[in-house]
Design a protein around this motif. Structure first.
Motif, PDB file in Angstrom:
ATOM      1  N   ASP A 172      17.866  11.407 -22.069  1.00  0.00           N
ATOM      2  CA  ASP A 172      17.522  10.049 -21.116  1.00  0.00           C
ATOM      3  C   ASP A 172      16.552  10.767 -21.176  1.00  0.00           C
ATOM      4  O   ASP A 172      16.021   9.375 -19.651  1.00  0.00           O
ATOM      5  CB  ASP A 172      18.370  10.326 -20.475  1.00  0.00           C
ATOM      6  CG  ASP A 172      18.107  11.760 -19.811  1.00  0.00           C
ATOM      7  OD1 ASP A 172      17.880  12.538 -20.011  1.00  0.00           O
ATOM      8  OD2 ASP A 172      19.642  12.598 -18.987  1.00  0.00           O
ATOM      9  N   GLY A 173      15.107  10.927 -21.425  1.00  0.00           N
ATOM     10  CA  GLY A 173      14.399  10.806 -20.726  1.00  0.00           C
ATOM     11  C   GLY A 173      14.151  11.045 -18.967  1.00  0.00           C
ATOM     12  O   GLY A 173      12.752  11.299 -18.551  1.00  0.00           O
ATOM     13  N   ASP A 222      14.085   6.756 -30.978  1.00  0.00           N
ATOM     14  CA  ASP A 222      13.687   5.331 -30.348  1.00  0.00           C
ATOM     15  C   ASP A 222      14.166   4.469 -31.219  1.00  0.00           C
ATOM     16  O   ASP A 222      12.491   4.750 -31.879  1.00  0.00           O
ATOM     17  CB  ASP A 222      12.434   6.051 -29.575  1.00  0.00           C
ATOM     18  CG  ASP A 222      12.451   4.610 -29.243  1.00  0.00           C
ATOM     19  OD1 ASP A 222      12.588   3.247 -29.045  1.00  0.00           O
ATOM     20  OD2 ASP A 222      11.033   4.297 -28.051  1.00  0.00           O
ATOM     21  N   ASP A 253      13.633   4.939 -24.947  1.00  0.00           N
ATOM     22  CA  ASP A 253      14.698   5.471 -24.620  1.00  0.00           C
ATOM     23  C   ASP A 253      15.326   5.582 -26.183  1.00  0.00           C
ATOM     24  O   ASP A 253      15.333   5.022 -27.001  1.00  0.00           O
ATOM     25  CB  ASP A 253      16.533   4.597 -24.473  1.00  0.00           C
ATOM     26  CG  ASP A 253      15.658   4.282 -22.719  1.00  0.00           C
ATOM     27  OD1 ASP A 253      14.881   4.849 -21.957  1.00  0.00           O
ATOM     28  OD2 ASP A 253      15.252   2.906 -22.368  1.00  0.00           O
TER      29      ASP A 253
END
Length: 385
Positions: A214-215, A254, A260
């Motif tokens: 989720d970064g 991604d 994302d």
């Protein structure tokens, strides 16, 4: 052969071993063991299907069918072995009966050499195998734990962001996701129970990835169609991506270029473990909306992500393991249009393929494919032309 615009994808299939020393092969891993810049191929087997016969009055009798010999034969099989690239000479690693699918590699001793982690399929042992100075010598098998049953998928990764590797495992029979901190002396057997952390119980899943999905700067655990987020107190919070996706194989990338990561999943053991064909789906965060690319696959136990046509967007490769009677196993490439749309192409048929890996085997800068069967005895490579 597949054609996409003016690009052509073609593989030259080569069988590198039609007589491996064990039956029902589980995991397939690639890494450069010799330091020559070429990835070697490491295979582990469940055992139990390797024919061991003796001639008796013009016939051959399978010793496995004789009382008391089956367990002995399985314990004598070399069911961990590797193939040296180039040339594909086979080297025996260890005897460890009933090794499951989902082995993993990582340096557990800090000596710069990768070690192997793998667990038993229907029994209780989770092992690590220490690589010697010369990988062609026998590797030392060591016990991590025997407190769970049926390990399907492991990972060696920094799970808790402490800068050190941990060993993560999914136990299906015990319905537990857990990991171990590597002890100061990893050769002790078993590893101390106070080094173990339970992420989830009452959860029977397949497929694992350890990645910041989720970064947010923290590592998550993707297990089946679930994402586990680490809380400030060290516990884990479960986020369900989807319900009803069974026996999954996973990749995380991604694929639509939005910054994302998406989760790509196949239902790798359907219809073998169920009454319907398998799906291939791409789950898009943050709501995890799914795009189903196929729903007619047969035991697609391989899913790999790589840019196969050099356009900067990751493509997908999916291969079937050939367990459905009367069905010819297939390999597909799903070409990415750059925005996460995919066009599927059939690129090969006829070879049962299980846990295959996309990797540059010959150093030409292009991805080749290496895999093996699950329920028949052969190891295969497909070189890109």
């Amino acid at each position: 052969m597949a054609l996409r615009g003016d690009r052509r994808l073609a593989f030259d299939h080569r069988r590198i071993d039609d007589d491996p020393p064990a039956g029902r092969m589980g995991f397939c891993l690639t890494t450069d063991l010799t330091g020559n810049g070429r990835p070697d191929v490491l295979v582990g087997a469940l055992g139990g299907r390797y024919p061991v016969t003796i001639p008796v009055i013009g016939k051959r009798i399978d010793l496995r069918l004789l009382p008391g010999t089956r367990d002995l034969i399985e314990r004598l099989e070399w069911n961990v072995f590797w193939y040296e690239n180039p040339g594909w000479e086979r080297h025996e690693v260890a005897r460890a009966p009933d090794l499951s699918i989902g082995g993993s590699l990582g340096d557990l001793t800090g000596n710069g050499r990768v070690d192997l982690v793998a667990g038993q399929n229907l029994s209780d042992d989770l092992y690590w195998f220490e690589q010697p100075g010369d990988p062609r010598d026998r590797w030392t098998k060591r016990l991590i734990t025997d407190e769970f049953t049926k390990y399907h998928d492991t990972a060696v990764a920094d799970v808790d962001d402490d800068g050190e590797p941990e060993v993560l495992a999914l136990s299906q029979r015990s319905e537990t996701v857990f990991y171990y901190d590597v002890p100061a002396d990893p050769t002790r057997e078993p590893w101390p129970a106070d080094h173990r952390h339970v992420v989830a119980d009452d959860l029977n899943v397949e497929g694992v990835a350890v990645v910041d999905v989720d970064g947010d700067g923290r590592t998550e655990i993707v297990a089946g169609t679930n994402v586990f987020h680490r809380r400030e107190d060290g516990g884990w919070e479960r986020e369900r991506i989807a319900e009803g996706w069974d026996w999954t194989r996973l990749a995380v990338a991604d694929v639509d270029g939005d910054g994302d990561d998406e989760v790509i999943a196949t239902e790798g053991d359907l219809p073998y473990q169920g009454d319907r064909r398998a799906r291939l789906g791409v789950f898009d965060p943050p709501d995890w909306d799914v795009t189903v690319l196929r729903d007619d696959l047969s035991n697609p136990h391989t899913v790999q992500v790589a840019d196969l046509d050099g356009d900067g967007s990751p493509d997908l490769l999916v291969a079937e393991m050939g367990l459905e009677e009367g069905h010819d196993p297939r390999q597909f490439v799903f070409w990415n249009d750059g925005d996460g749309g995919f066009e599927g192409e059939l690129v090969a048929t006829g070879v049962p393929t299980h846990e295959a890996k996309l990797v540059d085997l010959d150093g030409d800068g292009r991805h080749d494919l290496v895999g093996k069967a699950y329920d028949s005895r052969h190891v295969d490579v497909w070189y890109r032309r």
